[in-house]
Motif scaffolding. Structure first.
Motif, PDB file in Angstrom:
ATOM      1  N   THR A   1      29.488  29.833  44.856  1.00 35.28           N
ATOM      2  CA  THR A   1      29.373  29.659  46.367  1.00 35.28           C
ATOM      3  C   THR A   1      28.464  30.397  47.138  1.00 35.28           C
ATOM      4  O   THR A   1      28.231  30.427  48.315  1.00 35.28           O
TER       5      THR A   1
ATOM      6  N   LEU B   1      28.095  29.262  50.929  1.00 38.45           N
ATOM      7  CA  LEU B   1      28.888  28.902  51.843  1.00 38.45           C
ATOM      8  C   LEU B   1      29.114  29.691  53.050  1.00 38.45           C
ATOM      9  O   LEU B   1      29.226  29.268  54.173  1.00 38.45           O
TER      10      LEU B   1
ATOM     11  N   ARG C   1      40.694  22.164  53.933  1.00 37.99           N
ATOM     12  CA  ARG C   1      40.047  22.856  52.767  1.00 37.99           C
ATOM     13  C   ARG C   1      39.286  21.863  51.988  1.00 37.99           C
ATOM     14  O   ARG C   1      39.480  21.098  51.227  1.00 37.99           O
TER      15      ARG C   1
ATOM     16  N   CYS D   1      36.122  23.057  51.171  1.00 43.49           N
ATOM     17  CA  CYS D   1      34.948  23.861  50.496  1.00 43.49           C
ATOM     18  C   CYS D   1      34.893  24.126  49.186  1.00 43.49           C
ATOM     19  O   CYS D   1      33.978  23.804  48.557  1.00 43.49           O
ATOM     20  N   THR D   2      36.126  23.941  48.506  1.00 49.01           N
ATOM     21  CA  THR D   2      36.268  23.922  47.317  1.00 49.01           C
ATOM     22  C   THR D   2      35.719  22.676  46.557  1.00 49.01           C
ATOM     23  O   THR D   2      34.935  22.768  45.669  1.00 49.01           O
TER      24      THR D   2
ATOM     25  N   ALA E   1      36.875  34.781  44.171  1.00 52.28           N
ATOM     26  CA  ALA E   1      36.997  34.179  45.633  1.00 52.28           C
ATOM     27  C   ALA E   1      35.656  34.625  46.334  1.00 52.28           C
ATOM     28  O   ALA E   1      35.266  35.688  46.457  1.00 52.28           O
ATOM     29  N   CYS E   2      35.646  33.698  47.409  1.00 51.42           N
ATOM     30  CA  CYS E   2      34.693  34.006  48.774  1.00 51.42           C
ATOM     31  C   CYS E   2      34.959  35.401  49.068  1.00 51.42           C
ATOM     32  O   CYS E   2      36.364  35.461  49.311  1.00 51.42           O
TER      33      CYS E   2
ATOM     34  N   CYS F   1      37.433  34.632  52.071  1.00 55.77           N
ATOM     35  CA  CYS F   1      38.131  33.395  51.986  1.00 55.77           C
ATOM     36  C   CYS F   1      39.499  33.658  52.856  1.00 55.77           C
ATOM     37  O   CYS F   1      40.226  34.608  52.566  1.00 55.77           O
ATOM     38  N   PRO F   2      39.911  32.611  53.587  1.00 53.37           N
ATOM     39  CA  PRO F   2      41.415  32.858  54.605  1.00 53.37           C
ATOM     40  C   PRO F   2      42.498  32.806  53.402  1.00 53.37           C
ATOM     41  O   PRO F   2      43.450  32.929  54.286  1.00 53.37           O
ATOM     42  N   PHE F   3      42.478  32.341  52.254  1.00 51.63           N
ATOM     43  CA  PHE F   3      43.476  32.514  51.409  1.00 51.63           C
ATOM     44  C   PHE F   3      43.784  33.964  50.830  1.00 51.63           C
ATOM     45  O   PHE F   3      44.773  34.254  50.281  1.00 51.63           O
TER      46      PHE F   3
ATOM     47  N   CYS G   1      40.095  31.150  42.940  1.00 54.39           N
ATOM     48  CA  CYS G   1      39.755  29.960  43.506  1.00 54.39           C
ATOM     49  C   CYS G   1      39.052  28.721  42.437  1.00 54.39           C
ATOM     50  O   CYS G   1      37.865  28.649  42.348  1.00 54.39           O
TER      51      CYS G   1
ATOM     52  N   CYS H   1      42.734  25.732  44.275  1.00 53.78           N
ATOM     53  CA  CYS H   1      42.303  26.713  45.111  1.00 53.78           C
ATOM     54  C   CYS H   1      43.186  28.000  45.032  1.00 53.78           C
ATOM     55  O   CYS H   1      44.243  27.606  44.572  1.00 53.78           O
TER      56      CYS H   1
HETATM   57  S1  SF4 Z   1      37.499  31.000  47.632  1.00 56.49           S
HETATM   58 FE1  SF4 Z   1      38.255  30.323  49.640  1.00 56.49          FE
HETATM   59  S2  SF4 Z   1      36.597  29.942  50.889  1.00 56.49           S
HETATM   60 FE2  SF4 Z   1      35.653  30.059  48.954  1.00 56.49          FE
HETATM   61  S3  SF4 Z   1      35.579  27.975  48.336  1.00 56.49           S
HETATM   62 FE3  SF4 Z   1      37.744  28.705  47.368  1.00 56.49          FE
HETATM   63  S4  SF4 Z   1      39.251  28.049  49.226  1.00 56.49           S
HETATM   64 FE4  SF4 Z   1      36.884  27.927  50.106  1.00 56.49          FE
END
Ligand code: SF4
Length: 294
Positions: free
Chosen positions: A37, A70, A100, A102-103, A190-191, A194-196, A283, A288
């Motif tokens: 990403t 991203l 979601r 982005c994934t 993960a990014c 990432c909001p997760f 992710c 994700c």
């Molecule tokens: S890590 Fe989070 S922001 Fe990055 S692609 Fe996966 S869900 Fe999207």
């Protein structure tokens, strides 16, 4: 022609699959594909470089594929809006959530495009796989993630999915023990923003990786009014579930889930809290971080 390709997320499970193939427990794959990403933590890229060095020695090509960056794509008004599961505060005060996408856009799409290319689909778009050519992809779900495994969903006409860790009966703990024994550690893939991320992940970023934390805080400000093609949205969006700016969000509050994890850590005498927190799903393109649709 049937290729075996490892879906390499560079986390615990896919690194385990990679090393199992190198030590002969699994057959050697024809390649491994990492979807980048462009916004992974530096530690993940260092880990990936180590994998690439080992893979080169073993004659296994590692393909880095990408649909773009991203982070920069998300704030570029000239680009199509990147929808991620941001926490939205609507103008009427109600809560919402971004979709979601982005994934799929940054992981699934470039991986499948690479698979088609490897199977001989013609450039430049690599759309049509010649008849009779197929691939099998290994996805690193362990027994604690069995609910995420869905062969039908994860497969397409030219691409069948296998879950070798499930066939071996390996849990995430088994993978961690195996990696420790081999002298490998992994970072959550993960990014950075990432909001997760749960509070534990945000705290880890703030306390141990200040540059990446500052990057996430700045990004959180930049997406506040982000909208389609640069048109400001009517509400506001946030990285943290509190729908407060990340710089002041209550990330020091320990959620019930995190507290439960910590108790498990104690019970299992696992000293490395970070590793335990890694039990949250990474992710993977096939599930994700949250594991839940957003
Ligand atoms: S890590 Fe989070 S922001 Fe990055 S692609 Fe996966 S869900 Fe999207």
């Amino acid at each position: 022609m049937n290729l075996t390709l490892l879906s390499l997320g560079a986390g615990v499970q896919s690194t385990t699959l990679f090393l199992l193939a190198l030590d002969g427990t699994l057959p050697k794959p024809d390649g491994a594909i990492f979807a980048d990403t462009g916004w992974e933590p530096a530690a993940v890229y260092r880990h990936l470089e180590r994998i690439e060095r080992e893979a080169a020695l073993a004659g296994v090509p590692v393909y880095r594929v990408s649909s773009g960056n991203l982070r920069s794509d998300s704030i570029d008004p000239d680009r199509r809006y990147v929808s991620a599961p941001y926490f939205v505060q609507n103008p009427d005060g109600s809560d919402g959530m971004g979709r979601r996408q982005c994934t799929s856009e940054y992981k699934l799409v470039p991986i499948r495009r690479k698979v088609r290319e490897l199977l001989g689909a013609p450039a430049p778009r690599f759309l049509r796989v010649p008849k009779g050519r197929t691939a099998t992809q290994w996805v690193g779900f362990s027994t604690d993630e069995i609910h995420r495994a869905n062969r039908a969903h994860d497969s397409v006409r030219y691409l069948a999915t296998e879950y070798p860790l499930l066939d071996l009966g390996w849990s995430r703990k088994d993978c961690e023990r195996y990696l420790n024994g081999k002298g490998w550690t992994t970072e959550k893939s993960a990014c950075i923003g990432c909001p997760f991320h749960g509070n534990a992940a945000w705290r880890e970023l703030r306390d141990n990786r200040p540059e990446e934390w500052a990057d996430a805080v700045a990004f959180d400000v930049e997406i506040r009014k982000g909208g389609r093609r640069g048109v400001p949205m009517r509400g506001e969006q946030f990285l943290h579930r509190s729908r407060l700016p990340l710089s002041i969000a209550p990330i020091d509050r320990v959620t019930r889930g995190e507290w439960k994890d910590r108790q498990l850590d104690a019970l299992e005498l696992i000293k490395d809290i970070e590793a335990e927190e890694g039990s949250a799903d990474g992710c993977s393109p096939y599930g994700c971080r949250s594991g839940d649709p957003a």
